[in-house]
Design a protein around this motif. Structure first.
Motif, mmCIF file in Angstrom:
data_model
loop_
_atom_site.group_PDB
_atom_site.id
_atom_site.type_symbol
_atom_site.label_atom_id
_atom_site.label_comp_id
_atom_site.label_asym_id
_atom_site.label_seq_id
_atom_site.Cartn_x
_atom_site.Cartn_y
_atom_site.Cartn_z
ATOM 1 N N UNK A 269 41.287 -8.088 29.361
ATOM 2 C CA UNK A 269 40.268 -8.476 30.315
ATOM 3 C C UNK A 269 39.755 -7.251 31.065
ATOM 4 N N UNK A 270 38.433 -7.067 31.062
ATOM 5 C CA UNK A 270 37.825 -5.971 31.805
ATOM 6 C C UNK A 270 37.590 -6.422 33.238
ATOM 7 N N UNK A 271 37.403 -5.462 34.130
ATOM 8 C CA UNK A 271 37.162 -5.775 35.537
ATOM 9 C C UNK A 271 35.900 -6.608 35.705
ATOM 10 N N UNK A 272 35.950 -7.645 36.559
ATOM 11 C CA UNK A 272 34.766 -8.469 36.825
ATOM 12 C C UNK A 272 33.662 -7.652 37.496
ATOM 13 N N UNK B 154 24.724 -16.809 41.273
ATOM 14 C CA UNK B 154 25.496 -15.574 41.367
ATOM 15 C C UNK B 154 26.917 -15.849 40.909
ATOM 16 N N UNK B 155 27.598 -14.759 40.603
ATOM 17 C CA UNK B 155 28.976 -14.867 40.155
ATOM 18 C C UNK B 155 29.470 -13.539 39.650
ATOM 19 N N UNK B 156 30.443 -13.592 38.743
ATOM 20 C CA UNK B 156 30.988 -12.385 38.126
ATOM 21 C C UNK B 156 31.002 -12.561 36.615
ATOM 22 N N UNK B 157 30.988 -11.441 35.928
ATOM 23 C CA UNK B 157 31.086 -11.449 34.467
ATOM 24 C C UNK B 157 32.090 -10.394 34.063
ATOM 25 N N UNK C 269 35.101 -11.704 24.019
ATOM 26 C CA UNK C 269 34.100 -12.629 24.558
ATOM 27 C C UNK C 269 33.495 -12.081 25.839
ATOM 28 N N UNK C 270 32.211 -12.342 26.032
ATOM 29 C CA UNK C 270 31.562 -12.100 27.310
ATOM 30 C C UNK C 270 31.735 -13.373 28.134
ATOM 31 N N UNK C 271 32.356 -13.254 29.279
ATOM 32 C CA UNK C 271 32.647 -14.390 30.144
ATOM 33 C C UNK C 271 31.862 -14.230 31.439
ATOM 34 N N UNK C 272 31.419 -15.338 32.015
ATOM 35 C CA UNK C 272 30.761 -15.314 33.318
ATOM 36 C C UNK C 272 31.057 -16.611 34.046
ATOM 37 N N UNK C 273 31.240 -16.492 35.342
ATOM 38 C CA UNK C 273 31.441 -17.662 36.193
ATOM 39 C C UNK C 273 30.641 -17.469 37.470
ATOM 40 N N UNK C 274 30.300 -18.573 38.097
ATOM 41 C CA UNK C 274 29.582 -18.503 39.355
ATOM 42 C C UNK C 274 29.036 -19.860 39.733
ATOM 43 N N UNK D 131 28.786 -22.584 37.142
ATOM 44 C CA UNK D 131 28.332 -21.867 35.944
ATOM 45 C C UNK D 131 29.568 -21.307 35.259
ATOM 46 N N UNK D 132 29.755 -21.659 33.984
ATOM 47 C CA UNK D 132 30.856 -21.137 33.176
ATOM 48 C C UNK D 132 30.301 -20.766 31.807
ATOM 49 N N UNK D 133 30.404 -19.484 31.469
ATOM 50 C CA UNK D 133 29.814 -18.972 30.233
ATOM 51 C C UNK D 133 30.897 -18.276 29.416
ATOM 52 N N UNK D 134 30.879 -18.527 28.114
ATOM 53 C CA UNK D 134 31.766 -17.829 27.176
ATOM 54 C C UNK D 134 30.985 -17.638 25.882
ATOM 55 N N UNK D 135 30.776 -16.378 25.479
ATOM 56 C CA UNK D 135 29.981 -16.073 24.289
ATOM 57 C C UNK D 135 30.628 -14.925 23.528
ATOM 58 N N UNK D 136 30.704 -15.048 22.204
ATOM 59 C CA UNK D 136 31.182 -13.924 21.387
ATOM 60 C C UNK D 136 30.417 -12.671 21.774
ATOM 61 N N UNK D 137 31.123 -11.556 21.832
ATOM 62 C CA UNK D 137 30.493 -10.298 22.225
ATOM 63 C C UNK D 137 30.721 -9.239 21.162
#
Length: 132
Positions: A30-33, A46-49, A55-60, A98-104
């Motif tokens: 896991x990389x830093x948000x 707004x949120x963090x990714x 995977x590219x993850x994002x929440x907010x 907002x919850x995002x998960x996408x192959x990166x």
């Protein structure tokens, strides 16, 4: 002669490409948000990714202060093709998660934008890049 010309064309094409590569942490953990934010009309999101295990993850949160509908759309480019994904819709005042998960992969780029309504992307705010 044709083979040399073909190699020159492919080399030139590859040199001109801008390839988005996730940080090295994407491959192993896991990389830093990193914060992100977008807005349009009376809506903000707004949120963090971060990158996690490929995977590219994002929440907010998507927030709205009016009675209108707004949608947070993702504009994803994967292997030179792009598509739109509806991540959250909010009609009326309040907040939606907002919850995002996408192959990166190396050829993935991602942008978010808020659009008025919940059906199309005809009235949208600026795109916010979340892949770097």
């Amino acid at each position: 002669m044709r083979a040399r010309w073909a190699i020159l064309c492919v080399t030139t094409l590859l040199a001109g490409l801008s390839v988005s590569m996730p940080p090295a942490a994407a491959e192993t953990g896991k990389a830093d948000p990193t914060p992100w934010s977008a807005g349009h009309g009376t809506a903000t999101a707004s949120g963090t990714r971060w990158y996690e295990n490929g995977y590219l993850m994002a929440q907010g949160n998507l927030e709205n202060t009016s009675s209108e509908c707004f949608t947070l759309w993702g504009v994803w480019t994967v292997d030179f093709s792009y598509f739109h994904v509806k991540h959250a819709t909010l009609c009326g005042p309040g907040s939606a998660p907002v919850n995002i998960r996408q192959d990166a992969s190396m050829l993935t780029s991602a942008r978010l934008m808020i659009c008025r309504g919940n059906q199309d992307i005809s009235d949208c705010g600026p795109k916010v890049r979340i892949d770097r």
